[in-house]
Write a protein that holds these residues in place. Sequence first.
Motif, PDB file in Angstrom:
ATOM      1  N   ASN A  87       0.827  -1.212   0.000  1.00  0.00           N
ATOM      2  CA  ASN A  87       0.000   0.000   0.000  1.00  0.00           C
ATOM      3  C   ASN A  87       0.856   1.255   0.000  1.00  0.00           C
ATOM      4  N   LEU A  88       1.961   1.224   0.761  1.00  0.00           N
ATOM      5  CA  LEU A  88       2.842   2.388   0.820  1.00  0.00           C
ATOM      6  C   LEU A  88       3.490   2.637  -0.537  1.00  0.00           C
ATOM      7  N   TRP A  89       3.965   1.573  -1.194  1.00  0.00           N
ATOM      8  CA  TRP A  89       4.549   1.737  -2.532  1.00  0.00           C
ATOM      9  C   TRP A  89       3.484   2.157  -3.533  1.00  0.00           C
ATOM     10  N   GLY A  90       2.261   1.680  -3.341  1.00  0.00           N
ATOM     11  CA  GLY A  90       1.164   2.117  -4.207  1.00  0.00           C
ATOM     12  C   GLY A  90       0.908   3.606  -4.069  1.00  0.00           C
ATOM     13  N   LEU A  91       0.983   4.112  -2.832  1.00  0.00           N
ATOM     14  CA  LEU A  91       0.803   5.548  -2.584  1.00  0.00           C
ATOM     15  C   LEU A  91       1.904   6.354  -3.273  1.00  0.00           C
ATOM     16  N   VAL A  92       3.147   5.916  -3.117  1.00  0.00           N
ATOM     17  CA  VAL A  92       4.277   6.621  -3.740  1.00  0.00           C
ATOM     18  C   VAL A  92       4.118   6.633  -5.262  1.00  0.00           C
ATOM     19  N   LEU A  93       3.803   5.470  -5.843  1.00  0.00           N
ATOM     20  CA  LEU A  93       3.626   5.378  -7.294  1.00  0.00           C
ATOM     21  C   LEU A  93       2.471   6.262  -7.759  1.00  0.00           C
ATOM     22  N   PHE A  94       1.360   6.231  -7.030  1.00  0.00           N
ATOM     23  CA  PHE A  94       0.197   7.028  -7.404  1.00  0.00           C
ATOM     24  C   PHE A  94       0.535   8.516  -7.383  1.00  0.00           C
ATOM     25  N   CYS A  95       1.225   8.967  -6.341  1.00  0.00           N
ATOM     26  CA  CYS A  95       1.583  10.390  -6.244  1.00  0.00           C
ATOM     27  C   CYS A  95       2.544  10.789  -7.366  1.00  0.00           C
ATOM     28  N   LEU A  96       3.499   9.922  -7.687  1.00  0.00           N
ATOM     29  CA  LEU A  96       4.410  10.225  -8.796  1.00  0.00           C
ATOM     30  C   LEU A  96       3.658  10.317 -10.122  1.00  0.00           C
ATOM     31  N   LEU A  97       2.740   9.392 -10.345  1.00  0.00           N
ATOM     32  CA  LEU A  97       1.941   9.438 -11.570  1.00  0.00           C
ATOM     33  C   LEU A  97       1.129  10.723 -11.644  1.00  0.00           C
ATOM     34  N   GLN A  98       0.539  11.113 -10.515  1.00  0.00           N
ATOM     35  CA  GLN A  98      -0.248  12.347 -10.489  1.00  0.00           C
ATOM     36  C   GLN A  98       0.612  13.548 -10.858  1.00  0.00           C
ATOM     37  N   LEU A  99       1.751  13.674 -10.204  1.00  0.00           N
ATOM     38  CA  LEU A  99       2.567  14.876 -10.366  1.00  0.00           C
ATOM     39  C   LEU A  99       3.324  14.912 -11.684  1.00  0.00           C
ATOM     40  N   VAL A 100       3.687  13.750 -12.221  1.00  0.00           N
ATOM     41  CA  VAL A 100       4.465  13.724 -13.457  1.00  0.00           C
ATOM     42  C   VAL A 100       3.573  13.695 -14.700  1.00  0.00           C
ATOM     43  N   PHE A 101       2.543  12.853 -14.696  1.00  0.00           N
ATOM     44  CA  PHE A 101       1.749  12.655 -15.903  1.00  0.00           C
ATOM     45  C   PHE A 101       0.425  13.420 -15.923  1.00  0.00           C
ATOM     46  N   PHE A 102      -0.261  13.490 -14.789  1.00  0.00           N
ATOM     47  CA  PHE A 102      -1.610  14.044 -14.798  1.00  0.00           C
ATOM     48  C   PHE A 102      -1.664  15.550 -14.538  1.00  0.00           C
TER      49      PHE A 102
END
Length: 197
Positions: free
Chosen positions: A105-120
């Motif tokens: 879950n923690l790695w999922g949070l990190v990945l999700f935040c990176l996707l948000q800030l970089v791609f979205f």
Amino acid sequence: MSALLLAILAAGLYTINRFDERLTPDRRTGIIILAGVPAGACFGWRAVIQNGVLPALFLEVVIGCLLLACITDCATCQVYRFVWWISGGAALLLLGIHGRPEGENLWGLVLFCLLQLVFFSDMYGKGDCHAFCVCAAVETAAGMGFAGFLLHMLVSFSLLAAVQGPKGNISRKGSLKQPVPFIPYITISFFAILLFL
């Protein structure tokens, strides 16, 4: 809990009006306060019963900041950075109080935040990305993982399409013809997710 939410909104609006352009309350502001504060207070009281006072207070800070972001997004189509500093800090403290989340879950949070800030962030703006990241941190504290964060996004976009589609504001390519505040949709879908956590 309602008093805490109203205090957060009052302090935020005072700060904005004191140091930046004056926000004039309108009908949407009233709706956000009349609907959001009681709903947020209910989630706060439920958190007190389930997890104790301190986690509930951090959750209320996040909800209060989301409501403030809704008001400023509706009024000016922007959200002040201090809203994300405060809500992000409260979400991380909430995450810390609940103990170390499962590694996945923690790695999922990190990945999700990176996707948000970089791609979205180019797709729908940094303020919306920050809102999703803050909500994801709270959802992680409640035991959700990456799939849950994507579900939150799906619900938010579905609400947006359900409201803007009948108004004819969605082009054939699926984008909005006229931009609209997105944080209210993110907040409503966050409340819907909280109902099932």
